[in-house]
Motif scaffolding. Structure first.
Motif, PDB file in Angstrom:
ATOM      1  N   SER A  26       0.843  -1.195   0.000  1.00 37.59           N
ATOM      2  CA  SER A  26       0.000   0.000   0.000  1.00 37.59           C
ATOM      3  C   SER A  26       0.878   1.245   0.000  1.00 37.59           C
ATOM      4  N   HIS A  27       0.481   2.230  -0.779  1.00 37.11           N
ATOM      5  CA  HIS A  27       1.232   3.489  -0.795  1.00 37.11           C
ATOM      6  C   HIS A  27       1.054   4.267   0.507  1.00 37.11           C
ATOM      7  N   ARG A  28       0.160   3.793   1.371  1.00 30.40           N
ATOM      8  CA  ARG A  28      -0.050   4.430   2.674  1.00 30.40           C
ATOM      9  C   ARG A  28       0.666   3.690   3.808  1.00 30.40           C
ATOM     10  N   SER A  29       1.321   2.588   3.494  1.00 32.47           N
ATOM     11  CA  SER A  29       1.958   1.781   4.540  1.00 32.47           C
ATOM     12  C   SER A  29       3.224   2.454   5.060  1.00 32.47           C
ATOM     13  N   PRO A  30       3.585   2.179   6.306  1.00 32.62           N
ATOM     14  CA  PRO A  30       4.823   2.752   6.850  1.00 32.62           C
ATOM     15  C   PRO A  30       6.062   2.301   6.070  1.00 32.62           C
ATOM     16  N   GLU A  31       6.027   1.079   5.531  1.00 34.10           N
ATOM     17  CA  GLU A  31       7.165   0.580   4.766  1.00 34.10           C
ATOM     18  C   GLU A  31       7.353   1.400   3.486  1.00 34.10           C
ATOM     19  N   PHE A  32       6.251   1.675   2.793  1.00 38.25           N
ATOM     20  CA  PHE A  32       6.354   2.459   1.564  1.00 38.25           C
ATOM     21  C   PHE A  32       6.725   3.906   1.879  1.00 38.25           C
TER      22      PHE A  32
END
Length: 177
Positions: A26-32
């Motif tokens: 997800s573009h909202r994930s902390p990883e991204f």
């Protein structure tokens, strides 16, 4: 280098042990968000971009930005923008902008077949009512590249650097508002 290729191969399928490919994340994930922040920091450092500039990752390519610039900086069709037309890309940008605002060509080398870039000191200055000045720093189709940016006297300078952005130092004090 092989080590980089191995890292890319590993992370493409399972980024940092998340069990997800970067492309599935997800573009909202902390990883991204971490990937984006790291990319911004590296770009800012390598290209020596001052802190007062925002780094945006935009989709749409050059053609999409041709409209976006005019639509964002010229809220009225009566607003004016100055264009440095030195090749295929700046010509297309001016044509697209003319759908949204009044375009004035402060440089137009179409008469010579876009085969050269006039010395900056010979360019017409920005018109008094210009909301921005637009130029393409590297006209790849025509083989014309600008190695210096004009001083627009406070009028925001928009530069399409799509093909040469990291190839030479940029005088950031002349770009933007």
């Amino acid at each position: 280098p092989p080590a980089v290729m191995k890292t890319i191969h590993r992370d493409l399928l399972d980024y940092n042990g998340t069990g997800l490919s970067v492309m599935a994340m997800s573009h909202r994930s902390p990883e991204f968000a971490s990937i984006m922040n790291d990319a911004r920091e590296v770009i800012r450092r390598v290209m020596e971009i001052p802190p007062n500039f925002k780094i945006l990752f935009c989709h749409g390519g050059g053609h999409g930005q041709f409209s976006a610039v005019a639509l964002n900086l010229c809220p009225s069709e009566n607003d004016a923008a100055d264009y440095v037309v030195t090749g295929t890309w700046s010509k297309r940008a001016a044509e697209e902008a003319s759908k949204h605002c009044r375009v004035r060509k402060v440089v137009d080398t179409s008469g010579s077949g876009y085969d050269s870039l006039p010395d900056i000191s010979t360019w017409d200055g920005p018109s008094q009512d210009a909301k921005y000045v637009y130029m393409c720093s590297n006209e790849t189709v025509n083989g014309v590249e600008a190695f210096d940016l004009p001083d627009t006297g406070g009028v925001p300078l928009i530069v399409d650097m799509g093909s040469d952005i990291a190839s030479k130092p940029i005088n950031w004090s002349r770009v933007g508002a």
